[in-house]
Design a protein around this motif. Structure first.
Motif, PDB file in Angstrom:
ATOM      1  N   ALA A  69      -5.412  -9.345  -3.574  1.00 23.09           N
ATOM      2  CA  ALA A  69      -6.420  -9.401  -2.509  1.00 23.09           C
ATOM      3  C   ALA A  69      -7.269  -8.130  -2.524  1.00 23.09           C
ATOM      4  CB  ALA A  69      -5.731  -9.571  -1.162  1.00 23.09           C
ATOM      5  N   ARG A  70      -8.382  -8.176  -1.821  1.00 22.03           N
ATOM      6  CA  ARG A  70      -9.316  -7.050  -1.773  1.00 22.03           C
ATOM      7  C   ARG A  70      -8.643  -5.745  -1.336  1.00 22.03           C
ATOM      8  NH1 ARG A  70     -14.393  -7.386  -1.963  1.00 22.03           N
ATOM      9  NH2 ARG A  70     -15.863  -9.009  -1.604  1.00 22.03           N
ATOM     10  N   GLY A  71      -7.633  -5.846  -0.491  1.00 21.73           N
ATOM     11  CA  GLY A  71      -6.942  -4.652  -0.011  1.00 21.73           C
ATOM     12  C   GLY A  71      -6.309  -3.837  -1.130  1.00 21.73           C
ATOM     13  N   PHE A  72      -5.872  -4.497  -2.187  1.00 24.07           N
ATOM     14  CA  PHE A  72      -5.314  -3.802  -3.345  1.00 24.07           C
ATOM     15  C   PHE A  72      -6.366  -2.872  -3.940  1.00 24.07           C
ATOM     16  CE2 PHE A  72      -5.001  -3.693  -8.005  1.00 24.07           C
ATOM     17  CZ  PHE A  72      -3.718  -3.173  -8.190  1.00 24.07           C
ATOM     18  N   PHE A  73      -7.573  -3.385  -4.094  1.00 24.94           N
ATOM     19  CA  PHE A  73      -8.642  -2.595  -4.692  1.00 24.94           C
ATOM     20  C   PHE A  73      -9.120  -1.494  -3.744  1.00 24.94           C
ATOM     21  CE2 PHE A  73      -8.636  -6.703  -6.807  1.00 24.94           C
ATOM     22  CZ  PHE A  73      -8.475  -6.281  -8.120  1.00 24.94           C
ATOM     23  N   ASP A 106       3.784   5.219  -6.031  1.00 29.52           N
ATOM     24  CA  ASP A 106       3.640   5.131  -7.483  1.00 29.52           C
ATOM     25  C   ASP A 106       2.651   6.164  -8.014  1.00 29.52           C
ATOM     26  OD1 ASP A 106       5.524   3.135  -7.731  1.00 29.52           O
ATOM     27  OD2 ASP A 106       4.063   1.500  -7.760  1.00 29.52           O
ATOM     28  N   VAL A 107       1.542   6.327  -7.325  1.00 31.61           N
ATOM     29  CA  VAL A 107       0.555   7.328  -7.752  1.00 31.61           C
ATOM     30  C   VAL A 107       1.175   8.723  -7.691  1.00 31.61           C
ATOM     31  CG1 VAL A 107      -1.629   8.442  -7.129  1.00 31.61           C
ATOM     32  CG2 VAL A 107      -1.476   5.953  -7.216  1.00 31.61           C
ATOM     33  N   ALA A 108       1.876   9.028  -6.609  1.00 33.17           N
ATOM     34  CA  ALA A 108       2.496  10.343  -6.453  1.00 33.17           C
ATOM     35  C   ALA A 108       3.531  10.611  -7.552  1.00 33.17           C
ATOM     36  CB  ALA A 108       3.147  10.459  -5.073  1.00 33.17           C
ATOM     37  N   ALA A 109       4.203   9.555  -8.001  1.00 33.98           N
ATOM     38  CA  ALA A 109       5.244   9.700  -9.024  1.00 33.98           C
ATOM     39  C   ALA A 109       4.702   9.521 -10.446  1.00 33.98           C
ATOM     40  CB  ALA A 109       6.369   8.695  -8.765  1.00 33.98           C
ATOM     41  N   MET A 111      -9.020   4.287  -2.516  1.00 32.70           N
ATOM     42  CA  MET A 111      -8.634   5.421  -1.671  1.00 32.70           C
ATOM     43  C   MET A 111      -7.711   6.383  -2.413  1.00 32.70           C
ATOM     44  SD  MET A 111      -8.288   3.772   2.177  1.00 32.70           S
ATOM     45  CE  MET A 111      -6.804   4.640   2.410  1.00 32.70           C
ATOM     46  N   LEU A 112      -6.936   5.862  -3.358  1.00 36.41           N
ATOM     47  CA  LEU A 112      -6.028   6.693  -4.146  1.00 36.41           C
ATOM     48  C   LEU A 112      -6.724   7.312  -5.361  1.00 36.41           C
ATOM     49  CD1 LEU A 112      -2.948   4.321  -3.955  1.00 36.41           C
ATOM     50  CD2 LEU A 112      -3.121   6.600  -2.909  1.00 36.41           C
ATOM     51  N   GLU A 123       0.825  -1.206   0.000  1.00 34.63           N
ATOM     52  CA  GLU A 123       0.000   0.000   0.000  1.00 34.63           C
ATOM     53  C   GLU A 123       0.862   1.260   0.000  1.00 34.63           C
ATOM     54  OE1 GLU A 123      -2.912  -0.342   3.117  1.00 34.63           O
ATOM     55  OE2 GLU A 123      -3.798  -2.132   2.183  1.00 34.63           O
ATOM     56  N   VAL A 124       1.996   1.224   0.677  1.00 35.53           N
ATOM     57  CA  VAL A 124       2.938   2.346   0.634  1.00 35.53           C
ATOM     58  C   VAL A 124       3.475   2.507  -0.787  1.00 35.53           C
ATOM     59  CG1 VAL A 124       5.192   3.181   1.439  1.00 35.53           C
ATOM     60  CG2 VAL A 124       3.565   2.193   3.077  1.00 35.53           C
TER      61      VAL A 124
END
Length: 113
Positions: free
Chosen positions: A73-77, A51-54, A82-83, A45-46
Motif C-alpha cells: 500500500a501507499r503507506g509503505f512508500f 530494519d533501516v537502523a539495523a 520518511m526513512l 512501519e515499526v
C-alpha cells in the motif's frame, strides 16, 4: 509484542519465497476487528524503522495489497520516503522498481541457505 511476532511470521514467509497480503498477515497474527489492517500497517512501519537502523532489507516488502497490483500500500512508500530510502510517486514506475529491488533483497537476506 505484535512487531516481534510479525517479524517472525514475515521471516518464515520470506523463507517460502512468497509475499503475503495485509489481510492474511492480520489473520496469521490472530488480530480481530476493529482496525486490524491499521494495526498491521503501524507494526510494519515499526519493522521498517528497525530494519533501516539495523542495516537490513525491509522485511515489510513481503506484505502486499491485494488491490495494488502486487505492491504494498501507499503507506509503505511513504514510510520508506520518511526513512530516506525512496523518493518518487508511490503509483509510478519508480515505486515498482524500488519495491522489486527491496523484495529481492529481503528474500535473499532471509532465504534458507
Amino acid at each position: 509484542m505484535l512487531t516481534r511476532h510479525m517479524r517472525e511470521l514475515l521471516i518464515d514467509q520470506a523463507q517460502t519465497g512468497r509475499t503475503i497480503t495485509y489481510n492474511q498477515l492480520a489473520l496469521d497474527l490472530g488480530l480481530t476487528p476493529p482496525r486490524t489492517i491499521h494495526r498491521v500497517t503501524e507494526a510494519l512501519e515499526v519493522l521498517m524503522a528497525e530494519d533501516v537502523a539495523a542495516g537490513r532489507p525491509l522485511l515489510a516488502a513481503l506484505c502486499i495489497s491485494r488491490l495494488n497490483h502486487g505492491l504494498p500500500a501507499r503507506g509503505f512508500f511513504a514510510a520508506a520516503e520518511m526513512l530516506g530510502l525512496f523518493r518518487g510517486d508511490p503509483a509510478g514506475t519508480e515505486a515498482r522498481a524500488f519495491y522489486d529491488q527491496e523484495l529481492q533483497r529481503a528474500l535473499m537476506f532471509y532465504s534458507r541457505s
